[in-house]
Design an enzyme around this catalytic site. Structure first.
Site, PDB file in Angstrom:
ATOM      1  N   GLY A   1     -18.649   7.381 -13.042  1.00 52.64           N
ATOM      2  CA  GLY A   1     -18.330   8.652 -12.425  1.00 52.64           C
ATOM      3  C   GLY A   1     -19.493   9.597 -12.587  1.00 52.64           C
ATOM      4  O   GLY A   1     -20.314   9.457 -13.500  1.00 52.64           O
TER       5      GLY A   1
ATOM      6  N   HIS B   1     -16.060  18.495 -15.754  1.00 49.49           N
ATOM      7  CA  HIS B   1     -17.431  18.963 -15.503  1.00 49.49           C
ATOM      8  C   HIS B   1     -17.440  20.112 -14.502  1.00 49.49           C
ATOM      9  O   HIS B   1     -18.276  21.020 -14.596  1.00 49.49           O
ATOM     10  CB  HIS B   1     -18.310  17.827 -14.967  1.00 49.49           C
ATOM     11  CG  HIS B   1     -18.779  16.867 -16.009  1.00 49.49           C
ATOM     12  ND1 HIS B   1     -19.606  17.231 -17.048  1.00 49.49           N
ATOM     13  CD2 HIS B   1     -18.546  15.544 -16.160  1.00 49.49           C
ATOM     14  CE1 HIS B   1     -19.865  16.174 -17.799  1.00 49.49           C
ATOM     15  NE2 HIS B   1     -19.234  15.133 -17.283  1.00 49.49           N
TER      16      HIS B   1
ATOM     17  N   GLN C   1     -23.782  17.446 -13.161  1.00 43.92           N
ATOM     18  CA  GLN C   1     -24.629  16.506 -13.889  1.00 43.92           C
ATOM     19  C   GLN C   1     -25.943  16.223 -13.175  1.00 43.92           C
ATOM     20  O   GLN C   1     -26.846  15.634 -13.762  1.00 43.92           O
ATOM     21  CB  GLN C   1     -23.877  15.204 -14.140  1.00 43.92           C
ATOM     22  CG  GLN C   1     -22.709  15.373 -15.089  1.00 43.92           C
ATOM     23  CD  GLN C   1     -22.001  14.067 -15.290  1.00 43.92           C
ATOM     24  OE1 GLN C   1     -21.152  13.691 -14.489  1.00 43.92           O
ATOM     25  NE2 GLN C   1     -22.374  13.373 -16.355  1.00 43.92           N
TER      26      GLN C   1
ATOM     27  N   HIS D   1     -11.942  13.490 -16.864  1.00 45.32           N
ATOM     28  CA  HIS D   1     -13.274  13.627 -17.470  1.00 45.32           C
ATOM     29  C   HIS D   1     -14.257  14.203 -16.454  1.00 45.32           C
ATOM     30  O   HIS D   1     -14.970  15.162 -16.747  1.00 45.32           O
ATOM     31  CB  HIS D   1     -13.744  12.252 -17.968  1.00 45.32           C
ATOM     32  CG  HIS D   1     -15.147  12.238 -18.467  1.00 45.32           C
ATOM     33  ND1 HIS D   1     -15.453  12.085 -19.794  1.00 45.32           N
ATOM     34  CD2 HIS D   1     -16.341  12.352 -17.824  1.00 45.32           C
ATOM     35  CE1 HIS D   1     -16.769  12.103 -19.950  1.00 45.32           C
ATOM     36  NE2 HIS D   1     -17.324  12.273 -18.761  1.00 45.32           N
ATOM     37  N   GLU D   2     -14.298  13.620 -15.257  1.00 42.06           N
ATOM     38  CA  GLU D   2     -15.254  14.076 -14.242  1.00 42.06           C
ATOM     39  C   GLU D   2     -14.909  15.473 -13.739  1.00 42.06           C
ATOM     40  O   GLU D   2     -15.796  16.300 -13.537  1.00 42.06           O
ATOM     41  CB  GLU D   2     -15.341  13.082 -13.092  1.00 42.06           C
ATOM     42  CG  GLU D   2     -15.887  11.714 -13.482  1.00 42.06           C
ATOM     43  CD  GLU D   2     -17.239  11.754 -14.191  1.00 42.06           C
ATOM     44  OE1 GLU D   2     -18.050  12.677 -13.945  1.00 42.06           O
ATOM     45  OE2 GLU D   2     -17.491  10.852 -15.007  1.00 42.06           O
TER      46      GLU D   2
ATOM     47  N   CYS E   1     -20.440   9.653 -21.710  1.00 40.51           N
ATOM     48  CA  CYS E   1     -20.863  10.492 -20.593  1.00 40.51           C
ATOM     49  C   CYS E   1     -22.359  10.335 -20.390  1.00 40.51           C
ATOM     50  O   CYS E   1     -23.111  10.298 -21.364  1.00 40.51           O
ATOM     51  CB  CYS E   1     -20.518  11.946 -20.893  1.00 40.51           C
ATOM     52  SG  CYS E   1     -20.921  13.117 -19.597  1.00 40.51           S
ATOM     53  N   LEU E   2     -22.781  10.268 -19.135  1.00 44.01           N
ATOM     54  CA  LEU E   2     -24.206  10.172 -18.833  1.00 44.01           C
ATOM     55  C   LEU E   2     -24.971  11.394 -19.347  1.00 44.01           C
ATOM     56  O   LEU E   2     -26.150  11.293 -19.671  1.00 44.01           O
ATOM     57  CB  LEU E   2     -24.425  10.017 -17.328  1.00 44.01           C
ATOM     58  CG  LEU E   2     -23.905   8.725 -16.705  1.00 44.01           C
ATOM     59  CD1 LEU E   2     -23.999   8.781 -15.186  1.00 44.01           C
ATOM     60  CD2 LEU E   2     -24.651   7.517 -17.257  1.00 44.01           C
TER      61      LEU E   2
END
Length: 186
Positions: A45, A144, A50, A140-141, A98-99
């Site tokens: 995701g 952001h 991000q 989660h996404e 997470c990235l």
């Protein structure tokens, strides 16, 4: 085009994102770039903050988790202006990564039962009730887009224990296999 991932400490990750309209310039290109960036970074995701954009856009392909979580099989979304309503259910704690927080994962409590409303890249409306690990990925996404990260859901004690790792990210001492943008120097 593969874009750099903005890492923890960058202010763009803590801002609330703006709604998207059909007139958004080069939306299809942005969505394509987000997919390429997510896949090129081995993510499942990616939210627009991000990649440095405070726009309400998320891409998700949860198929990598299908073996252990059947609800993730063949689920691929472009979410524009998503709205998440957490429904009732028990709180389940599972590891999340997470990235934007490389080399970290933490046990995060969430209710894995949501109602999701969104429009796709063609501005077609959708609504779906989602459960299980897929609901966790979506939450989660979408966090952001509100300027939140999964570490905001962990205990103060855990945050204190990972403070050194977080400082390594903020100070640019963490290395990644994908292009990144560190927090600006103060």
């Amino acid at each position: 085009m593969k874009l750099p991932i903005y890492l923890y400490g960058h202010p763009v990750l803590r801002r609330e994102s703006a709604e998207i309209t059909p007139e958004y310039p080069e939306l299809k290109k942005l969505v394509a770039d987000m997919w390429e960036t997510m896949y090129g970074s081995d993510g499942v995701g990616l939210a627009a903050p991000q990649i440095g954009r405070n726009d309400r856009i998320v891409v998700i392909d949860s198929n990598a988790f299908a073996e252990h979580f059947p609800e993730c099989a063949d689920r691929k979304f472009t979410l524009i202006n998503p709205e998440v309503e957490v429904l009732d259910g028990e709180t389940i704690t599972r590891d999340e990564g997470c990235l934007s927080l490389p080399d970290l994962s933490e046990a995060v409590p969430r209710i894995e039962h949501i109602r999701l409303k969104w429009v796709d890249e063609n501005f077609e409306p959708h609504e779906e009730e989602i459960t299980g690990f897929l609901a966790r990925i979506v939450q989660h996404e979408c966090d952001h887009l509100e300027g939140k990260m999964y570490i905001d859901h962990i205990s103060p004690i855990r945050k204190q224990l990972i403070k050194g790792k977080l400082n390594r990210i903020v100070t640019g001492k963490t290395r990644c296999d994908y292009p990144v943008r560190y927090a600006p120097k103060k």
